[in-house]
Design a protein around this motif. Structure first.
Motif, PDB file in Angstrom:
ATOM      1  N   SER A  96       0.841  -1.203   0.000  1.00 50.80           N
ATOM      2  CA  SER A  96       0.000   0.000   0.000  1.00 50.80           C
ATOM      3  C   SER A  96       0.875   1.252   0.000  1.00 50.80           C
ATOM      4  CB  SER A  96      -0.968   0.010   1.180  1.00 50.80           C
ATOM      5  OG  SER A  96      -0.256  -0.054   2.365  1.00 50.80           O
ATOM      6  N   MET A  97       2.091   1.119   0.542  1.00 49.80           N
ATOM      7  CA  MET A  97       3.007   2.257   0.517  1.00 49.80           C
ATOM      8  C   MET A  97       3.444   2.543  -0.933  1.00 49.80           C
ATOM      9  SD  MET A  97       6.580   2.463   2.478  1.00 49.80           S
ATOM     10  CE  MET A  97       7.304   1.355   1.305  1.00 49.80           C
ATOM     11  N   TYR A  98       3.737   1.479  -1.664  1.00 47.57           N
ATOM     12  CA  TYR A  98       4.128   1.678  -3.066  1.00 47.57           C
ATOM     13  C   TYR A  98       2.994   2.279  -3.892  1.00 47.57           C
ATOM     14  CZ  TYR A  98       8.463  -0.869  -2.375  1.00 47.57           C
ATOM     15  OH  TYR A  98       9.697  -1.252  -1.942  1.00 47.57           O
ATOM     16  N   CYS A  99       1.757   1.935  -3.524  1.00 45.00           N
ATOM     17  CA  CYS A  99       0.610   2.413  -4.317  1.00 45.00           C
ATOM     18  C   CYS A  99       0.236   3.861  -4.015  1.00 45.00           C
ATOM     19  CB  CYS A  99      -0.614   1.523  -4.061  1.00 45.00           C
ATOM     20  SG  CYS A  99      -0.475  -0.071  -4.842  1.00 45.00           S
ATOM     21  N   ARG A 100       0.778   4.399  -2.950  1.00 46.06           N
ATOM     22  CA  ARG A 100       0.394   5.762  -2.555  1.00 46.06           C
ATOM     23  C   ARG A 100       0.653   6.745  -3.703  1.00 46.06           C
ATOM     24  NH1 ARG A 100       2.217   6.066   2.555  1.00 46.06           N
ATOM     25  NH2 ARG A 100       0.183   5.269   3.097  1.00 46.06           N
ATOM     26  N   GLY A 101      -0.401   7.433  -4.093  1.00 47.69           N
ATOM     27  CA  GLY A 101      -0.266   8.444  -5.146  1.00 47.69           C
ATOM     28  C   GLY A 101      -0.137   7.884  -6.554  1.00 47.69           C
ATOM     29  N   ALA A 102      -0.429   6.595  -6.726  1.00 43.42           N
ATOM     30  CA  ALA A 102      -0.289   6.003  -8.070  1.00 43.42           C
ATOM     31  C   ALA A 102      -1.404   6.492  -8.992  1.00 43.42           C
ATOM     32  CB  ALA A 102      -0.323   4.488  -7.980  1.00 43.42           C
ATOM     33  N   SER A 103      -1.035   6.722 -10.256  1.00 39.82           N
ATOM     34  CA  SER A 103      -2.031   7.118 -11.259  1.00 39.82           C
ATOM     35  C   SER A 103      -2.487   5.933 -12.087  1.00 39.82           C
ATOM     36  CB  SER A 103      -1.435   8.164 -12.204  1.00 39.82           C
ATOM     37  OG  SER A 103      -1.173   9.330 -11.486  1.00 39.82           O
ATOM     38  N   ALA A 104      -1.709   4.855 -12.048  1.00 40.68           N
ATOM     39  CA  ALA A 104      -2.109   3.639 -12.768  1.00 40.68           C
ATOM     40  C   ALA A 104      -1.572   2.427 -12.012  1.00 40.68           C
ATOM     41  CB  ALA A 104      -1.562   3.654 -14.188  1.00 40.68           C
ATOM     42  N   VAL A 105      -2.387   1.391 -11.944  1.00 40.65           N
ATOM     43  CA  VAL A 105      -1.971   0.145 -11.293  1.00 40.65           C
ATOM     44  C   VAL A 105      -2.215  -1.013 -12.251  1.00 40.65           C
ATOM     45  CG1 VAL A 105      -2.435  -1.466  -9.405  1.00 40.65           C
ATOM     46  CG2 VAL A 105      -2.423   0.992  -8.942  1.00 40.65           C
ATOM     47  N   ILE A 106      -1.179  -1.820 -12.438  1.00 44.27           N
ATOM     48  CA  ILE A 106      -1.322  -3.031 -13.258  1.00 44.27           C
ATOM     49  C   ILE A 106      -1.456  -4.208 -12.305  1.00 44.27           C
ATOM     50  CG2 ILE A 106      -0.202  -4.524 -14.956  1.00 44.27           C
ATOM     51  CD1 ILE A 106       1.361  -2.132 -15.974  1.00 44.27           C
ATOM     52  N   LEU A 107      -2.596  -4.884 -12.359  1.00 50.90           N
ATOM     53  CA  LEU A 107      -2.811  -6.068 -11.528  1.00 50.90           C
ATOM     54  C   LEU A 107      -2.517  -7.284 -12.408  1.00 50.90           C
ATOM     55  CD1 LEU A 107      -6.000  -4.561 -10.031  1.00 50.90           C
ATOM     56  CD2 LEU A 107      -4.128  -5.388  -8.595  1.00 50.90           C
ATOM     57  N   THR A 108      -1.456  -8.007 -12.046  1.00 53.10           N
ATOM     58  CA  THR A 108      -0.932  -9.045 -12.943  1.00 53.10           C
ATOM     59  C   THR A 108      -1.224 -10.450 -12.415  1.00 53.10           C
ATOM     60  OG1 THR A 108       0.910  -7.504 -13.187  1.00 53.10           O
ATOM     61  CG2 THR A 108       1.152  -9.630 -14.262  1.00 53.10           C
ATOM     62  N   TYR A 109      -1.630 -11.336 -13.301  1.00 50.28           N
ATOM     63  CA  TYR A 109      -1.779 -12.755 -12.951  1.00 50.28           C
ATOM     64  C   TYR A 109      -1.108 -13.589 -14.035  1.00 50.28           C
ATOM     65  CZ  TYR A 109      -5.508 -12.747 -16.446  1.00 50.28           C
ATOM     66  OH  TYR A 109      -6.215 -12.618 -17.623  1.00 50.28           O
ATOM     67  N   ASP A 110      -1.060 -14.884 -13.785  1.00 52.12           N
ATOM     68  CA  ASP A 110      -0.458 -15.826 -14.731  1.00 52.12           C
ATOM     69  C   ASP A 110      -1.614 -16.613 -15.361  1.00 52.12           C
ATOM     70  OD1 ASP A 110       0.568 -18.191 -15.794  1.00 52.12           O
ATOM     71  OD2 ASP A 110       1.916 -18.602 -14.119  1.00 52.12           O
ATOM     72  N   VAL A 111      -1.726 -16.594 -16.680  1.00 51.62           N
ATOM     73  CA  VAL A 111      -2.885 -17.229 -17.331  1.00 51.62           C
ATOM     74  C   VAL A 111      -2.958 -18.734 -17.083  1.00 51.62           C
ATOM     75  CG1 VAL A 111      -3.156 -15.510 -19.196  1.00 51.62           C
ATOM     76  CG2 VAL A 111      -1.680 -17.503 -19.567  1.00 51.62           C
ATOM     77  N   THR A 112      -1.841 -19.336 -16.628  1.00 48.29           N
ATOM     78  CA  THR A 112      -1.854 -20.786 -16.370  1.00 48.29           C
ATOM     79  C   THR A 112      -2.090 -21.081 -14.888  1.00 48.29           C
ATOM     80  OG1 THR A 112       0.531 -20.990 -15.945  1.00 48.29           O
ATOM     81  CG2 THR A 112      -0.177 -21.145 -18.243  1.00 48.29           C
ATOM     82  N   ASN A 113      -2.437 -20.063 -14.117  1.00 50.35           N
ATOM     83  CA  ASN A 113      -2.579 -20.261 -12.676  1.00 50.35           C
ATOM     84  C   ASN A 113      -3.787 -19.500 -12.135  1.00 50.35           C
ATOM     85  OD1 ASN A 113      -1.825 -19.251  -9.770  1.00 50.35           O
ATOM     86  ND2 ASN A 113      -0.735 -21.150 -10.114  1.00 50.35           N
ATOM     87  N   TRP A 114      -4.861 -20.246 -11.892  1.00 50.79           N
ATOM     88  CA  TRP A 114      -6.104 -19.615 -11.455  1.00 50.79           C
ATOM     89  C   TRP A 114      -5.915 -18.857 -10.140  1.00 50.79           C
ATOM     90  CZ3 TRP A 114     -10.708 -18.080 -12.991  1.00 50.79           C
ATOM     91  CH2 TRP A 114     -11.618 -17.683 -12.009  1.00 50.79           C
ATOM     92  N   GLN A 115      -5.160 -19.462  -9.227  1.00 46.57           N
ATOM     93  CA  GLN A 115      -4.995 -18.857  -7.907  1.00 46.57           C
ATOM     94  C   GLN A 115      -4.380 -17.465  -8.007  1.00 46.57           C
ATOM     95  OE1 GLN A 115      -6.423 -19.902  -5.271  1.00 46.57           O
ATOM     96  NE2 GLN A 115      -5.575 -18.299  -3.949  1.00 46.57           N
ATOM     97  N   SER A 116      -3.511 -17.275  -9.012  1.00 42.78           N
ATOM     98  CA  SER A 116      -2.860 -15.956  -9.135  1.00 42.78           C
ATOM     99  C   SER A 116      -3.884 -14.872  -9.474  1.00 42.78           C
ATOM    100  CB  SER A 116      -1.725 -15.993 -10.167  1.00 42.78           C
ATOM    101  OG  SER A 116      -2.225 -16.168 -11.476  1.00 42.78           O
ATOM    102  N   LEU A 117      -4.975 -15.252 -10.156  1.00 41.56           N
ATOM    103  CA  LEU A 117      -6.046 -14.279 -10.426  1.00 41.56           C
ATOM    104  C   LEU A 117      -6.843 -14.033  -9.141  1.00 41.56           C
ATOM    105  CD1 LEU A 117      -7.549 -12.759 -12.896  1.00 41.56           C
ATOM    106  CD2 LEU A 117      -9.295 -14.485 -12.504  1.00 41.56           C
TER     107      LEU A 117
END
Ligand SMILES: Nc1nc2c(ncn2[C@@H]2O[C@H](COP(=O)(O)OP(=O)(O)OP(=O)(O)O)[C@@H](O)[C@H]2O)c(=O)[nH]1
Ligand SMILES: [Mg+2]
Length: 275
Positions: A96-117
Motif C-alpha cells: 500500500s506504501m508503493y501504491c500511494r499516489g499512483a495514477s495507474a496500477v497493473i494487476l498481474t496474474y499468470d494465465v496458467t494459474n487460477w490462484q494468481s487471479l
C-alpha cells in the motif's frame, strides 16, 4: 527491513548547449517523475519480467523481487516512474506504501494459474486504496506464450514447462501417437479477467459507463515473446496523460519551496530512499 532499489533512466540525457539554457524549474521537472505506475501481483507471475521486457526489450533471468524497485521512463516530455513490487507474502505490508499516489496500477496474474487471479482480489486490490482517486486499473494475464503450442517446445523440460515448475503443473500430456508439443493448460480465460475488472470498478465505486472499458484495460501478455507488452504500457501512459497535465498545472499554480534552491545540503540529507 532492507529493500533493493533499482533506478534506471531509459534514455540517458545528453546535456547539450541548448539544454544548458533551460530554466531551473524546467531542469527540475526533467528529473522528477510526473506520475507513478505500480505493478502488483502474486510472486512468479512475471511482474519484473514485464518491466524488463518493456524497458530493455529483453527477457532476462530474474530473481524474486525483494521489497521493490523502480524505473524512470522518459516518455516524450514526460517522466513516468514504474514501480515493481514483490509478490511474496512477507513483503505484502509494503504494497500500500508503493501504491500511494499512483495514477495507474497493473494487476498481474499468470494465465496458467487460477490462484494468481484469485489473489489479486483477495490480497492485492485493497493495497490500491492509497492510490489516486482517478487512478486507472489494468488487469494483465502474463505468460500467454505457455498456452501457445508454437512456443511450448523449447520450454518443455522433464514434463513441465520450465516457468511453471513452482506451481502444480497442469499439462496437456503428449501421447505416444501424436507429435504435438505439450502446452500448459490455460486456467484463466479473458472473460474471467474482464469480470474481475468490473468487480474492481464496483469496489472503487466507479461508474462503469464513465470508466475505461474492460476490453481496453484487460491484456494478455508474454514477457518472454514481448507480445502485447509495449501496447500495455503505451496504452496506460496515454490514459494517464490527463493526470500528468493536471498535476503539472497544479504545481505551476502553487509552486513549492525546494530546499535545493537555497544552498548546499549535506549528502546525507539529499540521499533519497525508495520507500
Ligand atoms: N514462459 C514465460 N515465463 C515467464 C514470463 N514472464 C516471466 N516468466 C518467468 O516466470 C518466473 C518469474 O518471473 P518474475 O518476473 O521474476 O516474476 P515476479 O512476478 O516478478 O515475481 P516476484 O518478484 O517474486 O513477485 C521467471 O522464471 C520468469 O522467467 C512469460 O511471459 N512467459
Ligand atoms: Mg519480481
Amino acid at each position: 527491513m532492507k529493500v533493493n532499489c533499482t533506478f534506471e533512466i531509459v534514455s540517458p540525457v545528453r546535456v547539450s548547449r541548448r539544454r544548458m539554457k533551460r530554466t531551473m524549474p524546467e531542469m527540475k521537472r526533467a528529473r522528477r517523475p510526473d506520475v507513478k505506475l505500480v505493478i502488483l501481483g502474486d510472486m512468479n507471475v512475471g511482474k519484473t519480467s514485464l518491466l524488463h521486457r518493456y524497458m530493455d526489450k529483453k527477457f532476462n533471468d530474474t530473481i524474486s523481487t525483494v521489497g521493490g524497485a523502480f524505473y524512470l521512463k522518459q516518455w516524450g516530455p514526460y517522466n513516468i516512474s514504474l514501480w515493481d513490487t514483490a509478490g511474496r507474502e512477507q513483503f505484502h505490508g509494503l504494497g500500500s506504501m508503493y501504491c500511494r499516489g499512483a495514477s495507474a496500477v497493473i494487476l498481474t496474474y499468470d494465465v496458467t494459474n487460477w490462484q494468481s487471479l484469485a489473489e489479486l482480489e483477495e490480497r492485492f486490490l485493497s493495497l490500491t486504496d492509497t492510490a489516486n482517486h482517478d487512478c486507472i486499473y489494468s488487469v494483465v494475464g502474463n505468460k500467454a506464450d505457455l498456452t501457445d503450442p508454437s512456443n511450448a517446445e523449447e520450454d518443455y523440460e522433464g514434463g513441465c514447462p520450465v516457468h511453471t515448475q513452482h506451481y502444480a503443473c497442469h499439462l496437456i500430456p503428449p501421447t505416444s501417437t501424436t507429435t504435438v508439443s505439450p502446452v500448459a493448460t490455460r486456467e484463466v480465460q479473458k472473460e474471467d479477467a474482464v469480470a474481475l475488472y468490473q468487480r474492481i470498478l464496483r469496489y472503487k465505486a466507479l461508474d462503469e459507463r464513465l470508466s475505461p472499458p474492460a476490453e481496453r484495460m484487460c491484456f494478455e501478455t508474454s514477457a518472454k515473446t514481448g507480445a502485447n507488452v509495449d501496447e500495455l504500457f503505451e496504452t496506460l501512459f496515454e490514459m494517464v496523460l490527463p493526470s500528468i497535465l493536471r498535476m503539472r498545472s497544479e504545481s505551476e499554480a502553487s509552486p513549492t519551496i525546494d530546499l535545493e534552491d537555497y544552498g548546499p545540503v549535506s549528502s546525507k540529507q539529499t540521499k533519497v530512499g525508495c520507500c
